[in-house]
Design an enzyme around this catalytic site. Sequence first.
Site, mmCIF file in Angstrom:
data_model
loop_
_atom_site.group_PDB
_atom_site.id
_atom_site.type_symbol
_atom_site.label_atom_id
_atom_site.label_comp_id
_atom_site.label_asym_id
_atom_site.label_seq_id
_atom_site.Cartn_x
_atom_site.Cartn_y
_atom_site.Cartn_z
ATOM 1 N N GLY A 159 21.356 -6.685 19.034
ATOM 2 C CA GLY A 159 20.454 -5.887 18.212
ATOM 3 C C GLY A 159 19.718 -6.736 17.195
ATOM 4 O O GLY A 159 18.498 -6.610 17.013
ATOM 5 N N SER A 211 24.714 -1.137 30.491
ATOM 6 C CA SER A 211 25.656 -2.222 30.764
ATOM 7 C C SER A 211 25.833 -2.353 32.260
ATOM 8 O O SER A 211 25.623 -1.395 33.012
ATOM 9 C CB SER A 211 27.011 -1.914 30.117
ATOM 10 O OG SER A 211 28.005 -2.813 30.563
ATOM 11 N N TYR A 223 34.020 3.699 28.436
ATOM 12 C CA TYR A 223 32.805 2.905 28.196
ATOM 13 C C TYR A 223 31.882 2.956 29.408
ATOM 14 O O TYR A 223 30.668 3.162 29.272
ATOM 15 C CB TYR A 223 33.206 1.464 27.890
ATOM 16 C CG TYR A 223 32.039 0.525 27.655
ATOM 17 C CD1 TYR A 223 31.391 0.483 26.431
ATOM 18 C CD2 TYR A 223 31.596 -0.335 28.666
ATOM 19 C CE1 TYR A 223 30.329 -0.381 26.209
ATOM 20 C CE2 TYR A 223 30.543 -1.203 28.451
ATOM 21 C CZ TYR A 223 29.911 -1.225 27.221
ATOM 22 O OH TYR A 223 28.853 -2.077 27.004
#
Length: 267
Positions: free
Chosen positions: A20, A143, A156
């Site tokens: 980020g 991801s 996740y």
Amino acid sequence: MDLGIDNRIALVSGADSGMGKETARLLLEAGVRVAVTDRADGTLDAAVDELSSLGEVIGVTGDVTKPDDVRAIWASVRDRLGDPDIYVNAAGVTGATGDFLDVNDAGWLQTLDINLMGAVRMCREAIPAMRRGGWGRIVLFASEDAVQPYVDELAYCASKAGILSLAKGLSKAYGGDNVLVNTVSPAFIATPMTDKMMRKRADERGETFEAAIHSFLAEERPGMVLKRRGRAEEVAAAVAFLCSERASFINGAGLRVDSGSVFTIAG
């Protein structure tokens, strides 16, 4: 390459470190006015200080799991910079891990709340002004796990699969307004999150940090043919491109930055 986004306004979540922060750096270098946000844990101010020499950057603390915080983040950015026409969703956690039968509802719900619902809440705030302005770029961090799940981190994986579906749906809903929505899917990038994972692995196996990385690559990520962790700036370069005018015909796409980790050609 001129990205064609000089003086645009961007908001980057999860921007106190790692991918980020590096995305915010590249956007600043492209002439974008940038707001960065993350939880109030003391690290965001340091990131703003580090980036401030590159251009106009502000920090706004908030928690993407709290609707009032989300509204306050966007209100602060609008008041200080204007309506963002770029939003990058990099906020996320590994969340609950372990054997599927050992992870309880609370672990699942917390992981989904941060990784998926956090993106939902932030996009809900981002899109209306982008539609009114007739120009918008949204990049959501997914991801490799979204299409190649690993059995010890299924919460996740599910949250990131949800991100892919969310982005595709938003791209269909708002692409006609020139609000383009895409995803970037990194794999095993050198960030504070994977540093923590590797320190834990090293302690458990009685090996050095670097040995833990090498054994993890060999045993858990054999498809990563470059045989190293990725660098945050390598992911940020892909994100910055998708935020740019150069990506004006890319919508609903997913870009892998994974050293070949995903074995399939689909997804």
